[in-house]
Design a protein around this motif. Structure first.
Motif, PDB file in Angstrom:
ATOM      1  N   LYS A  88       2.706   6.292   7.660  1.00 39.46           N
ATOM      2  CA  LYS A  88       1.577   5.863   6.841  1.00 39.46           C
ATOM      3  C   LYS A  88       1.689   4.396   6.449  1.00 39.46           C
ATOM      4  O   LYS A  88       0.791   3.866   5.787  1.00 39.46           O
ATOM      5  CB  LYS A  88       1.485   6.729   5.576  1.00 39.46           C
ATOM      6  CG  LYS A  88       1.123   8.180   5.853  1.00 39.46           C
ATOM      7  CD  LYS A  88       1.193   9.020   4.583  1.00 39.46           C
ATOM      8  CE  LYS A  88       0.814  10.468   4.900  1.00 39.46           C
ATOM      9  NZ  LYS A  88       1.140  11.373   3.773  1.00 39.46           N
ATOM     10  N   LYS A  89       2.788   3.769   6.811  1.00 40.25           N
ATOM     11  CA  LYS A  89       3.034   2.354   6.525  1.00 40.25           C
ATOM     12  C   LYS A  89       2.754   1.982   5.070  1.00 40.25           C
ATOM     13  O   LYS A  89       1.931   1.092   4.772  1.00 40.25           O
ATOM     14  CB  LYS A  89       2.198   1.475   7.469  1.00 40.25           C
ATOM     15  CG  LYS A  89       2.507   1.736   8.930  1.00 40.25           C
ATOM     16  CD  LYS A  89       2.025   0.642   9.841  1.00 40.25           C
ATOM     17  CE  LYS A  89       2.494   0.872  11.259  1.00 40.25           C
ATOM     18  NZ  LYS A  89       3.984   0.971  11.381  1.00 40.25           N
ATOM     19  N   PRO A  90       3.459   2.618   4.157  1.00 37.89           N
ATOM     20  CA  PRO A  90       3.241   2.302   2.738  1.00 37.89           C
ATOM     21  C   PRO A  90       4.000   1.041   2.319  1.00 37.89           C
ATOM     22  O   PRO A  90       4.897   0.568   3.029  1.00 37.89           O
ATOM     23  CB  PRO A  90       3.829   3.522   2.028  1.00 37.89           C
ATOM     24  CG  PRO A  90       4.922   3.976   2.936  1.00 37.89           C
ATOM     25  CD  PRO A  90       4.478   3.660   4.343  1.00 37.89           C
ATOM     26  N   ASP A  91       3.589   0.490   1.183  1.00 38.44           N
ATOM     27  CA  ASP A  91       4.307  -0.627   0.578  1.00 38.44           C
ATOM     28  C   ASP A  91       5.319  -0.130  -0.442  1.00 38.44           C
ATOM     29  O   ASP A  91       6.369  -0.727  -0.642  1.00 38.44           O
ATOM     30  CB  ASP A  91       3.307  -1.571  -0.105  1.00 38.44           C
ATOM     31  CG  ASP A  91       2.257  -2.086   0.871  1.00 38.44           C
ATOM     32  OD1 ASP A  91       2.635  -2.867   1.758  1.00 38.44           O
ATOM     33  OD2 ASP A  91       1.083  -1.653   0.768  1.00 38.44           O
ATOM     34  N   VAL A  92       4.939   0.938  -1.116  1.00 34.52           N
ATOM     35  CA  VAL A  92       5.779   1.500  -2.183  1.00 34.52           C
ATOM     36  C   VAL A  92       5.878   3.014  -1.983  1.00 34.52           C
ATOM     37  O   VAL A  92       4.882   3.651  -1.633  1.00 34.52           O
ATOM     38  CB  VAL A  92       5.152   1.215  -3.574  1.00 34.52           C
ATOM     39  CG1 VAL A  92       5.963   1.904  -4.679  1.00 34.52           C
ATOM     40  CG2 VAL A  92       5.049  -0.279  -3.822  1.00 34.52           C
ATOM     41  N   VAL A  93       7.061   3.563  -2.195  1.00 36.66           N
ATOM     42  CA  VAL A  93       7.227   5.016  -2.138  1.00 36.66           C
ATOM     43  C   VAL A  93       7.970   5.514  -3.375  1.00 36.66           C
ATOM     44  O   VAL A  93       9.088   5.072  -3.651  1.00 36.66           O
ATOM     45  CB  VAL A  93       7.983   5.450  -0.866  1.00 36.66           C
ATOM     46  CG1 VAL A  93       8.339   6.936  -0.923  1.00 36.66           C
ATOM     47  CG2 VAL A  93       7.144   5.173   0.374  1.00 36.66           C
ATOM     48  N   ILE A 133       9.862  -1.210   2.717  1.00 35.01           N
ATOM     49  CA  ILE A 133       9.125  -0.413   1.739  1.00 35.01           C
ATOM     50  C   ILE A 133       9.929  -0.399   0.446  1.00 35.01           C
ATOM     51  O   ILE A 133      11.153  -0.260   0.469  1.00 35.01           O
ATOM     52  CB  ILE A 133       8.927   1.030   2.255  1.00 35.01           C
ATOM     53  CG1 ILE A 133       8.127   1.014   3.553  1.00 35.01           C
ATOM     54  CG2 ILE A 133       8.256   1.895   1.193  1.00 35.01           C
ATOM     55  CD1 ILE A 133       8.147   2.317   4.312  1.00 35.01           C
ATOM     56  N   ARG A 134       9.224  -0.565  -0.673  1.00 38.93           N
ATOM     57  CA  ARG A 134       9.910  -0.566  -1.968  1.00 38.93           C
ATOM     58  C   ARG A 134      10.020   0.861  -2.481  1.00 38.93           C
ATOM     59  O   ARG A 134       9.011   1.495  -2.771  1.00 38.93           O
ATOM     60  CB  ARG A 134       9.131  -1.421  -2.965  1.00 38.93           C
ATOM     61  CG  ARG A 134       9.746  -1.437  -4.376  1.00 38.93           C
ATOM     62  CD  ARG A 134       9.258  -2.611  -5.187  1.00 38.93           C
ATOM     63  NE  ARG A 134       7.879  -2.459  -5.618  1.00 38.93           N
ATOM     64  CZ  ARG A 134       7.509  -2.082  -6.846  1.00 38.93           C
ATOM     65  NH1 ARG A 134       8.423  -1.830  -7.767  1.00 38.93           N
ATOM     66  NH2 ARG A 134       6.228  -1.980  -7.157  1.00 38.93           N
ATOM     67  N   PRO A 135      11.236   1.385  -2.606  1.00 38.97           N
ATOM     68  CA  PRO A 135      11.389   2.720  -3.194  1.00 38.97           C
ATOM     69  C   PRO A 135      11.398   2.642  -4.723  1.00 38.97           C
ATOM     70  O   PRO A 135      11.953   1.709  -5.288  1.00 38.97           O
ATOM     71  CB  PRO A 135      12.761   3.190  -2.706  1.00 38.97           C
ATOM     72  CG  PRO A 135      13.266   2.126  -1.778  1.00 38.97           C
ATOM     73  CD  PRO A 135      12.517   0.874  -2.096  1.00 38.97           C
ATOM     74  N   ILE A 136      10.774   3.589  -5.349  1.00 30.34           N
ATOM     75  CA  ILE A 136      10.915   3.772  -6.794  1.00 30.34           C
ATOM     76  C   ILE A 136      11.462   5.183  -7.000  1.00 30.34           C
ATOM     77  O   ILE A 136      10.873   6.163  -6.519  1.00 30.34           O
ATOM     78  CB  ILE A 136       9.566   3.607  -7.521  1.00 30.34           C
ATOM     79  CG1 ILE A 136       9.033   2.168  -7.317  1.00 30.34           C
ATOM     80  CG2 ILE A 136       9.717   3.905  -9.016  1.00 30.34           C
ATOM     81  CD1 ILE A 136       7.673   1.914  -7.975  1.00 30.34           C
ATOM     82  N   LEU A 137      12.599   5.282  -7.670  1.00 22.65           N
ATOM     83  CA  LEU A 137      13.278   6.567  -7.800  1.00 22.65           C
ATOM     84  C   LEU A 137      12.840   7.284  -9.079  1.00 22.65           C
ATOM     85  O   LEU A 137      12.558   6.652 -10.085  1.00 22.65           O
ATOM     86  CB  LEU A 137      14.793   6.359  -7.826  1.00 22.65           C
ATOM     87  CG  LEU A 137      15.384   5.470  -6.731  1.00 22.65           C
ATOM     88  CD1 LEU A 137      16.906   5.534  -6.757  1.00 22.65           C
ATOM     89  CD2 LEU A 137      14.855   5.827  -5.351  1.00 22.65           C
ATOM     90  N   CYS A 138      12.800   8.610  -9.009  1.00 26.77           N
ATOM     91  CA  CYS A 138      12.450   9.410 -10.180  1.00 26.77           C
ATOM     92  C   CYS A 138      13.559  10.434 -10.423  1.00 26.77           C
ATOM     93  O   CYS A 138      13.985  11.110  -9.485  1.00 26.77           O
ATOM     94  CB  CYS A 138      11.147  10.175  -9.948  1.00 26.77           C
ATOM     95  SG  CYS A 138       9.756   9.147  -9.467  1.00 26.77           S
TER      96      CYS A 138
END
Lengths: 225, 225, 225, 225
Positions: A88-93, A133-138
């Motif tokens: 999906k070629k995201p910028d942020v995940v 891609i920038r990962p944001i962790l939860c």
């Protein structure tokens, strides 16, 4: 006259910028389990987040996509990251996984060892970063809403959450500390020490309030660049 | 005269081939868990297999290497296949994993779901084949030696073993059906229906007889090209 | 004349006996878990057994009572035997428990250790015998209907069933070996090796065929005095 | 004159009472699992408690007896209370059980459901009170010493401990709240958030410091009549 000039200046400087943004909004994928799968429903947290961004006039700057599948553990995400995220070629995940890794120890005997959890989690981070891609962790939220640490999986959830915090620090990544946020909210609002019904319907999956709560936390992390 | 010619022809064509084989023995890696880790000990099945090949005068045609680590499940093999197997550039790899995938459901709550077991197993097969390595699959042997299917994990071991048989067939691979071989042996030799002591020391890990038994089965599969 | 005499004698001796039996039918309690709880439903095995006895003209000789509660394990039966069984003053009690003792190991982490299973089972037998009640023991039937011993709990069910057989022998009690009966039936009739749908709806609870099957086995044990 | 009279009265009334106490020390049984089994060893908590009472000059007023067996859960205590406790005709019984009820969910799949835990616990209390024995209840201490509630069983231990507190209140019994005492101690003293080594050797069983700590808490409860 000055007014006209200002208007022109505004047009001159702003339009290309807006145009650019309209051409290419930030593409954001939410990668997770059943909570995220439900996030795209009518009252789901992704749907609510979209409305919140619209209300702020930021709607055209973000394209939000859900990639949640019920029952997923960290290695399920790993196994499907190419098809369901990278393609999906995201910028942020946003990576939001861990509840089943802990829960399935009891319910299926097939939870995830802590060290393997970290290994596959880091493999996911690596794949995202390798693709710019920038990962944001939860951190994993809750299995049971009692606020006195008497939910059966509280010990493990605290342990796994601590590892996610470590990973965010180690890799300098954004973090949505849902575990801490939920706990703080429940200490204030769960005065009966109920097992469910405050932010969840069934100890795990979010009710509308829970989805709103989650959307707000996600938005804060998304806007904090 | 014709006989001499035949002899010469044999020499002429065969010697270089043999020489080549002596220069470059078949490199065989045994990839697995604690049973394979113990396989390189003095009486271990890999050590015994080496002696058996020597006794047959085939010792210089095979180079045997152990790559077993205690507690490993299928995704542990997956996570370390590059370092511990591909880096050794083997020709043949015995994949012998599954006991912990089943056992850890009970002992740690972190066994492997059947469908994930198959997914990671196929990912291992693919990596081996992509590197022109011949995989030979092994079904999981035993957790408990009772011969009347009253060992706690018998149901699951039978189920996981059936999947390995399917994979061998589907991918046209060699198979050492340890589960079936052990069962047949135990039905004959475990007349007291003991839990351990026939082929294992502790229900899982092999005694000397068990290691010999395993070496024989592995040799049969190795020589059957 | 002799014939008349015989007839009279028959009447004379038999009628009071029949009358007595009609006054006081044999009181039979089925003591168990959810399978027995469902046994009193319209197509349940206890209901079907009643019809079968009626069809044989034996309906007035037996009074059948269900005492099944979903989720019960052996010590649940032990804890409620006074209220739910002894208080009913039965003559015969079918004890049919064990599936949850095995199953809850996986589903809840709260199955029953084999040695405690036997201890509480024997405590139940003792309480029944001390009250002049005849216990009839039943081995646990199935969790999954695959006929090749590849259901996850097959190992444990075989083990626990073996202990029930031992107890029946040790205490000279009637036995309905449901485990063996189901296995024999499934080997013949489950040609697709399906997990459910032959005698059960969901791997455990009985469909109508299963209830009929059970009723037949229970009747055979009941009539065999 | 009045003073002398008072002195005499004191002597007159008190001396026989003290004499009686010396003739018949209070018999105290510690009823529990492996922690209590180890309590009678050289540095065990029961042994240390005896020394503490001696040091206070109270040694001849108390007779301490251990009744701990490794691996015991609440229904194990129930099954052996006649032989191992009532037969000793104690005056006071410390009931210290619950760790295995929680722990065995993970390690053996045979932990104790919370509601059954309470049922058997109350059955034990009833048997003690029916025999004019004073029960003193103890909450389960720890499985893992991390002080931030990240030990795997912390959630369940907190839940089961809460039930013991409820039982003590409901039946107006003495309570040694080991769970709370350990937690308070660890919050102060486990600054590295270690899993073991502060009060335990192995996350569960007590080191010498732990045994001393336990002896002090037990003594406080014993002397508080």
């Amino acid at each position: 006259m000055k007014k006209l000039f200002n208007y022109l200046r505004l047009t001159f400087f702003t339009l290309p910028f807006l145009a650019m943004q309209q051409d290419k909004p930030l593409r954001v994928v939410f990668f997770g389990d059943s909570i995220t799968q439900q996030g795209v429903s009518e009252k789901g947290y992704i749907t609510q987040l979209r409305s919140m961004l619209d209300a702020k006039g930021l709607g055209n700057q973000y394209e939000l996509m859900g990639a949640g599948i019920g029952g997923n553990k960290v290695y399920d995400l790993y196994l499907r990251i190419e098809d369901d995220v990278l393609a999906k070629k995201p910028d942020v995940v946003f990576v939001y996984v861990g509840i089943n890794d802990v829960w399935h120890k009891r319910s299926h005997g097939t939870g995830t060892d802590l060290d393997k959890y970290v290994k596959f989690y880091e493999a996911i981070i690596k794949k995202l970063k390798d693709n710019n891609i920038r990962p944001i962790l939860c951190t994993p939220s809750v299995i049971g809403e009692r606020m006195d640490y008497s939910n059966e999986q509280d010990g493990d959830l605290n342990l796994y959450a601590a590892k996610i915090r470590d990973l965010a620090k180690k890799h300098s990544l954004g973090l949505v500390d849902l575990r801490a946020e939920f706990q703080a909210y429940l200490e204030k609002n769960n005065t009966n020490n109920d097992e469910r019904g405050i932010l969840t319907t069934d100890r795990v999956h979010l009710n509308e309030t829970g989805n709103t709560f989650l959307a707000e936390k996600m938005m804060a992390a998304l806007l904090q660049k």
